[in-house]
Scaffold this motif. Structure first.
Motif, short mmCIF file in Angstrom:
data_model
loop_
_atom_site.label_atom_id
_atom_site.label_comp_id
_atom_site.label_asym_id
_atom_site.label_seq_id
_atom_site.Cartn_x
_atom_site.Cartn_y
_atom_site.Cartn_z
N ASN A 1 -44.71 -12.58 38.96
CA ASN A 1 -44.67 -12.53 37.49
C ASN A 1 -46.06 -12.42 36.84
N LEU A 2 -47.05 -12.04 37.64
CA LEU A 2 -48.42 -11.96 37.12
C LEU A 2 -48.53 -10.97 35.96
N PRO A 3 -49.30 -11.31 34.92
CA PRO A 3 -49.58 -10.32 33.87
C PRO A 3 -50.30 -9.10 34.48
N LYS A 4 -50.09 -7.95 33.88
CA LYS A 4 -50.69 -6.72 34.43
C LYS A 4 -52.21 -6.73 34.27
N ARG A 5 -52.66 -7.26 33.17
CA ARG A 5 -54.11 -7.35 32.94
C ARG A 5 -54.40 -8.47 31.96
N ALA A 6 -55.62 -8.94 32.00
CA ALA A 6 -56.04 -9.98 31.04
C ALA A 6 -56.26 -9.33 29.68
N ALA A 7 -56.13 -10.11 28.62
CA ALA A 7 -56.41 -9.59 27.28
C ALA A 7 -57.86 -9.16 27.18
N HIS A 8 -58.72 -9.81 27.93
CA HIS A 8 -60.16 -9.58 27.90
C HIS A 8 -60.70 -10.42 29.04
N VAL A 9 -61.93 -10.20 29.46
CA VAL A 9 -62.53 -11.11 30.44
C VAL A 9 -63.52 -11.98 29.67
N SER A 10 -63.13 -13.21 29.43
CA SER A 10 -63.87 -14.10 28.52
C SER A 10 -64.28 -15.39 29.22
N ALA B 1 -52.39 -13.94 14.90
CA ALA B 1 -52.91 -12.80 14.12
C ALA B 1 -54.31 -13.13 13.59
N HIS B 2 -54.48 -14.36 13.14
CA HIS B 2 -55.79 -14.77 12.62
C HIS B 2 -56.84 -14.74 13.73
N TYR B 3 -56.46 -15.24 14.88
CA TYR B 3 -57.37 -15.24 16.04
C TYR B 3 -57.73 -13.80 16.42
N GLU B 4 -56.71 -12.93 16.50
CA GLU B 4 -56.95 -11.55 16.93
C GLU B 4 -57.90 -10.83 15.96
N GLN B 5 -57.73 -11.13 14.69
CA GLN B 5 -58.62 -10.56 13.67
C GLN B 5 -60.07 -11.01 13.93
N ALA B 6 -60.20 -12.29 14.26
CA ALA B 6 -61.55 -12.86 14.46
C ALA B 6 -62.18 -12.39 15.76
N VAL B 7 -61.38 -12.28 16.81
CA VAL B 7 -61.95 -12.02 18.14
C VAL B 7 -62.07 -10.52 18.43
N GLY B 8 -61.19 -9.73 17.83
CA GLY B 8 -61.29 -8.28 18.01
C GLY B 8 -60.50 -7.70 19.17
N PHE B 9 -59.60 -8.46 19.75
CA PHE B 9 -58.67 -7.88 20.74
C PHE B 9 -57.32 -8.59 20.63
N ARG B 10 -56.32 -7.97 21.24
CA ARG B 10 -54.95 -8.50 21.15
C ARG B 10 -54.65 -9.49 22.27
N LEU B 11 -53.79 -10.43 21.98
CA LEU B 11 -53.31 -11.36 23.01
C LEU B 11 -51.87 -10.97 23.38
N PRO B 12 -51.66 -10.36 24.54
CA PRO B 12 -50.28 -10.02 24.91
C PRO B 12 -49.42 -11.28 25.03
N GLU B 13 -48.27 -11.24 24.39
CA GLU B 13 -47.38 -12.41 24.39
C GLU B 13 -47.01 -12.82 25.82
N GLU B 14 -46.78 -11.80 26.67
CA GLU B 14 -46.33 -12.13 28.03
C GLU B 14 -47.43 -12.87 28.82
N ASN B 15 -48.69 -12.63 28.45
CA ASN B 15 -49.77 -13.35 29.14
C ASN B 15 -49.74 -14.83 28.76
N ILE B 16 -49.60 -15.10 27.46
CA ILE B 16 -49.54 -16.50 27.03
C ILE B 16 -48.35 -17.18 27.70
N THR B 17 -47.24 -16.47 27.73
CA THR B 17 -46.02 -17.03 28.35
C THR B 17 -46.27 -17.37 29.82
N PHE B 18 -46.94 -16.44 30.52
CA PHE B 18 -47.23 -16.69 31.94
C PHE B 18 -48.07 -17.95 32.11
N TYR B 19 -49.13 -18.07 31.30
CA TYR B 19 -50.04 -19.19 31.50
C TYR B 19 -49.42 -20.54 31.08
#
Lengths: 354, 160
Positions: A199-208, A261-279
């Motif tokens: 069930n691994l996410p395909k990719r990270a939202a970013h490498v942070s 949405a507020h975070y994504e605006q501030a950080v400049g990239f999207r957070l895939p929902e499935e990644n949050i769900t996985f973690y």
């Protein structure tokens, strides 16, 4: 911790006379001992009040299978960035004051780790929850946008090869740690690890640069602002989605979609929902690993604090059953199941921070 | 024998909760008390059921491992896997009152189950399908059900 001996130790390290005004241990201090020390330092007209925090390994070792020196390095590196953090002062690998257990000392930051009244059923508390959720998201965005390479975090942290590699890198790193530290065979957990792999996410939202455990109960808050990120033992370079999953329920404080949405605006990239769900599900495994590691020192007799047994044995069995149950679920069902099984322990308690 | 172990432990928990806890003001001491009563609540179940759970689980998992062992192909690739299973299955029988020995036996079987799960592809090749995996999954479901009452709801409350 003996007050007089500590005064002597601090006098030697700070190079001027130190008197201890107050000394208290942060409760519950399960992973590591954290001592809040208010001092008066210097002599005569130069005498002034100050405060330090002493963080030390408990007998045997920490819950988290990460050396204290690693956390110290995180503090040193974060202090060079715009991320709010207490000023690190020194690391001591084997001081007499703790009987040879490693410690580090940092500046005391005024504030609290918990926010009493936040769960109240009032309009005022509801507005406060919204402000705090936004504050947390904004501060995480600052952390996640850091150019970790230019600040040298890669000199001591594992770095995934790419955003595509980051989720697998996280899985394999902790899988290996689990096999080293667990106290018994856990075939159900082995099966769960294969479930995570599938069930691994395909990719990270970013490498942070990620904080690890974060949110209320972890950071130092003053006037409902994060004035210092604290407790960095699980910091790593990886998928920032894991920080929202490990945020002690911060996404449940207010409208989840608006916060993201507020975070994504501030950080400049999207957070895939499935990644949050996985973690969110992954966190159940990681928590279990940490707690079971803490049990090792109970079994060996080095640290017989009873909470090591209730958590490292009892809670671990609960987690094992949770993980055994998700084997027949898809990712979304599993996340829902895990969230329902873990109420947030912090949002309505009052504990001194530092 | 009366009072039973469970009755004695239950009385200790009640006394601690009703007579000692209200007088404990120090948060560290209160925390120790919460941990102690939680562990005692678990022990009161464990003293009565532990041996039975081990005996049933050992019979169950042994049967599963024996079935799998019989179906494993005999060839060089499977040699280490077969040896691991043989080792577990040769764990000596132990008397039903010897909980320590029952536990050790159980652990040996669980290591073998884990080895099979880790080498799932190899096992699939050697047995020509997914049935071994399904048998192991079924066993793990039965195990969870078998021991569930030892940990739920005891360890779902505040642990410290």
């Amino acid at each position: 911790m003996d007050k007089q001996r500590l005064a002597g130790y601090l006098t030697e390290k700070l190079g001027e006379p130190v008197r201890i005004a107050s000394l208290s241990q942060a409760f519950p201090g399960l992973s590591r001992e954290t001592w809040l020390v208010r001092i008066n330092r210097g002599s005569g007209s130069a005498a002034r009040d100050d405060g330090v925090v002493v963080r030390a390994d408990p007998p045997g070792g920490s819950f988290v299978p990460v050396p204290l020196f690693y956390e110290w390095q995180v503090y040193v590196h974060v202090a060079r960035t715009p991320v709010p953090v207490a000023k690190p002062l020194w690391f001591d690998a084997a001081p007499e004051i703790t009987g040879g257990r490693p410690l580090f000392v940092r500046q005391l930051v005024e504030g609290t780790s918990l926010l009493p009244g936040l769960s109240d059923a009032t309009n005022e508390a509801a507005g406060r929850r919204a402000r705090i959720a936004i504050e947390h998201a904004e501060k995480l965005a600052v952390l996640h946008r850091i150019d970790w390479k230019s600040y040298g975090f890669d000199s001591f942290m594992d770095v995934p090869a790419s955003a595509e590699d980051a989720p697998r890198s996280e899985l394999m790193r902790w899988w290996h740690v689990w096999e080293e530290v667990r106290t018994a065979p856990f075939p159900i957990v082995t099966e769960a690890l294969h479930w995570f792999e599938e069930n691994l996410p395909k990719r990270a939202a970013h490498v942070s640069l990620c904080k690890g455990q974060n949110g209320i109960g972890e950071e130092i808050w003053r006037d409902d602002k994060i004035v210092a990120f604290s407790d960095w033992e699980l910091a790593n370079i990886g998928d920032p989605c894991q920080d929202f999953a490990l945020s002690q329920g911060m996404l449940k404080l207010w409208d989840r979609n608006k916060v993201i949405a507020h975070y994504e605006q501030a950080v400049g990239f999207r957070l895939p929902e499935e990644n949050i769900t996985f973690y969110i599900v992954w966190n159940a495994f990681k928590s279990m690993l940490v707690l079971n590691h803490g049990l090792r020192f109970f079994i060996s007799g080095e640290y017989r604090r009873l909470a090591r047994a209730t958590l490292g044995y009892g809670k671990v069995k609960v987690y094992e059953h949770l993980l055994g149950t998700i084997l027949d679920m898809d990712l979304a069902e599993a996340a829902d199941f895990i969230v329902r099984g873990q109420p947030n322990p912090y949002h309505n308690k009052k504990v001194a921070g530092g | 024998m009366r009072p039973t172990s469970r009755e004695l432990i239950g009385a200790i928990v009640t006394a601690l909760e009703q007579e000692v806890a209200p007088l404990v003001q120090d948060k560290w001491a209160a925390s120790v008390l919460r941990s102690a009563t939680q562990l005692l609540n678990h022990l009161s179940l464990r003293v009565e059921h532990e041996a039975r759970v081990f005996i049933e689980d050992n019979q169950d998992v042994r049967h599963v491992l024996e079935t799998i062992y019989r179906n494993l192909t005999v060839n060089a690739d499977m040699a280490s896997l077969r040896a691991a299973l043989e080792g577990a299955l040769q764990t000596p029988e132990c008397p039903h009152h010897d909980v320590v020995a029952l536990d050790a036996r159980n652990e040996a079987y669980l290591i073998a189950v884990e080895t099979l799960l880790k080498h799932r592809s190899l096992v699939r090749q050697a047995t020509g399908g997914t049935s071994v995996h399904e048998q192991l999954r079924e066993y793990m479901r039965r195990r969870l059900k078998r021991e569930h009452h030892l940990y739920f709801p005891v360890f779902t409350g505040p642990p410290f």
